[in-house]
Design an enzyme around this catalytic site. Structure first.
Site, PDB file in Angstrom:
ATOM      1  N   LYS A   1       0.873  -1.176   0.026  1.00  0.00           N
ATOM      2  CA  LYS A   1       0.123  -0.073  -0.085  1.00  0.00           C
ATOM      3  C   LYS A   1       1.068   1.375  -0.136  1.00  0.00           C
ATOM      4  O   LYS A   1       1.975   1.307   0.064  1.00  0.00           O
ATOM      5  CB  LYS A   1      -1.162   0.032   1.148  1.00  0.00           C
TER       6      LYS A   1
HETATM    7  C1  LIG Z   1      -9.748  -3.372  -1.750  1.00  0.00           C
HETATM    8  C2  LIG Z   1      -9.106  -4.171  -0.514  1.00  0.00           C
HETATM    9  N1  LIG Z   1      -9.899  -4.361   0.442  1.00  0.00           N
HETATM   10  C3  LIG Z   1      -9.342  -4.897   1.667  1.00  0.00           C
HETATM   11  C4  LIG Z   1      -8.019  -5.285   1.740  1.00  0.00           C
HETATM   12  C5  LIG Z   1      -7.492  -6.119   2.814  1.00  0.00           C
HETATM   13  O1  LIG Z   1      -6.553  -5.395   3.650  1.00  0.00           O
HETATM   14  P1  LIG Z   1      -5.419  -6.259   4.333  1.00  0.00           P
HETATM   15  O2  LIG Z   1      -4.279  -6.946   3.356  1.00  0.00           O
HETATM   16  O3  LIG Z   1      -4.825  -5.280   5.272  1.00  0.00           O
HETATM   17  O4  LIG Z   1      -6.208  -7.022   5.364  1.00  0.00           O
HETATM   18  C6  LIG Z   1      -7.198  -5.066   0.556  1.00  0.00           C
HETATM   19  C7  LIG Z   1      -5.682  -5.498   0.722  1.00  0.00           C
HETATM   20  O5  LIG Z   1      -5.094  -5.821  -0.481  1.00  0.00           O
HETATM   21  C8  LIG Z   1      -7.656  -4.505  -0.708  1.00  0.00           C
HETATM   22  O6  LIG Z   1      -6.969  -4.210  -1.481  1.00  0.00           O
END
Ligand SMILES: Cc1ncc(COP(=O)(O)O)c(C=O)c1O
Length: 373
Positions: free
Chosen positions: A181
């Site tokens: 990110k």
């Molecule tokens: C659109 C979206 N939602 C949720 C998530 C989940 O985030 P995390 O990987 O921090 O749990 C991601 C992670 O890539 C994402 O791209």
């Protein structure tokens, strides 16, 4: 090898993490509290922020804190990382997919409106690759039907909508700080919102449901999980956050140069720049078949020439888990086309102009000279 993404970690980040590791407290503590305040200040709008061990946990806690559960339907775009739909299943509700726009990859209000039923309780717009969803009509629709709008801004830290940062509206908005990110806490996520009752409730949900009285005695009145972020990650985030504006400016510069230098070709669908885009990813659609290749062959062709390409994402409704809800091919043509043709090009702040030129040259070679150049 030029990867499609790479975190920007410098000496300051390493020193900040080392300081926490050498201190007496390495899990959730003062650094998490400090980063929550810093993030709230950064977002603006007087919102409060609570940190989690992932964006997924933040989304799950937000759904639970709004009592979304069995018998409820939650509208989600068919094109997103699978966490967006998985959290709906996790709380016992039913994900209802809608199609997205081919270029913005975001859901539109018309698709949401058509999917609303008496069981619909919430909609989760995803700001895909850092491009803001057109939120105003979605809020208007949600108000008419009494729906919760929970923004999945996992990819959108630093994105602006109508001149304000995503996350500053007061509605619940979740971010991710996974290493790919725009800023990272290694793993990590956050919920921003302006409702003190929701903030209080997600605090309990992220740590075993525990509440403490004035004497420090604990009590548990509802279920909670183990979703807390360690201070080690927060210390990293505290160094990353002040760099975010510069990171995103460099991302924008690179994205605009891709838009200028990539070939215009009927097989290639490019993304668009819009005001406030934080350019988390630069995703194109390439009709590989029309140039006599498969997508896998295109990825290999780039890999052999030192460039890594990503796939973000397969359409979620075609995963076996979601086919069990009755979804199948043909339901969401844009999400399916993106799922079949998408490629993510290298985009991260430390990508050099020369490396980017190399990526562009390869696209010209592939599309204009059939890869034989
Ligand atoms: C659109 C979206 N939602 C949720 C998530 C989940 O985030 P995390 O990987 O921090 O749990 C991601 C992670 O890539 C994402 O791209």
């Amino acid at each position: 090898m030029i990867p499609f993404t790479r975190p920007t970690i410098g000496d300051e980040e390493v020193a900040a993490v080392a300081r926490v590791l050498r201190s007496v407290w390495i899990t959730t503590g003062p650094k998490v509290a400090e980063l929550e305040v810093a993030l709230a200040d950064y977002l603006g709008g007087g919102v409060g922020v609570r940190l989690f061990n992932s964006g997924t946990s933040a989304l799950e806690a937000a759904l639970l804190a709004h009592d979304i559960g069995p018998g409820d339907e939650v509208i989600v775009p068919a094109m997103s990382f699978v966490a967006t739909a998985n959290v709906v299943v996790r709380v016992g509700a039913r994900p209802v997919f809608v199609d997205v726009d081919l270029v913005s990859r975001n859901l539109a209000v018309e698709a949401v409106a058509a999917a609303v039923t008496p069981s619909t309780k919430a909609v989760i717009p995803v700001h895909f690759a850092g491009r803001a969803v057109e939120m105003a009509p979605i809020h208007a629709l949600a108000e008419r039907h009494g729906l919760l709008v929970l923004e999945d801004a996992a990819q959108a830290i630093g994105t602006e909508y109508q001149g304000r940062r995503i996350g500053s509206s007061g509605n619940p908005v979740c971010f991710s700080f996974h290493p790919n990110k725009n800023i990272t806490t290694i793993e990590g996520g956050a919920l921003a919102c302006s409702d003190p009752a929701v903030l209080k409730r997600v605090e309990r949900i992220r740590f075993h449901g525990i509440e403490r009285d004035d004497e420090g005695l604990i009590s548990v009145s509802e279920w909670g999980g183990k979703m807390n972020l360690p201070d080690v990650g927060a210390a990293l985030g505290l160094v990353q956050l002040p760099r975010l504006v510069d990171f995103n400016q460099r991302r924008r510069e690179l994205a605009l140069r891709y838009l200028e230098k990539l070939p215009r070709h009927p097989a290639l669908v490019l993304p668009e720049d819009v005001p406030g885009h934080s350019w988390h990813m630069f995703c194109v659609c390439l009709d590989a078949e029309s140039i006599g290749m498969s997508r896998g062959q295109v990825i290999d062709w780039f890999r052999q020439r030192g460039v890594g390409l990503g796939i973000h994402y397969p359409a979620m409704h075609l995963f076996p888990l979601y086919r069990r809800y009755g979804y199948r091919e043909g339901d969401f043509p844009n999400a399916e086309r993106i799922g079949a043709q998408t490629l993510t090009l290298p985009l991260f702040p430390t990508l050099t102009d020369e490396e980017q030129q190399q990526v562009c040259n390869l696209f010209h070679e592939l599309l204009e000279e059939g890869g034989r150049g």
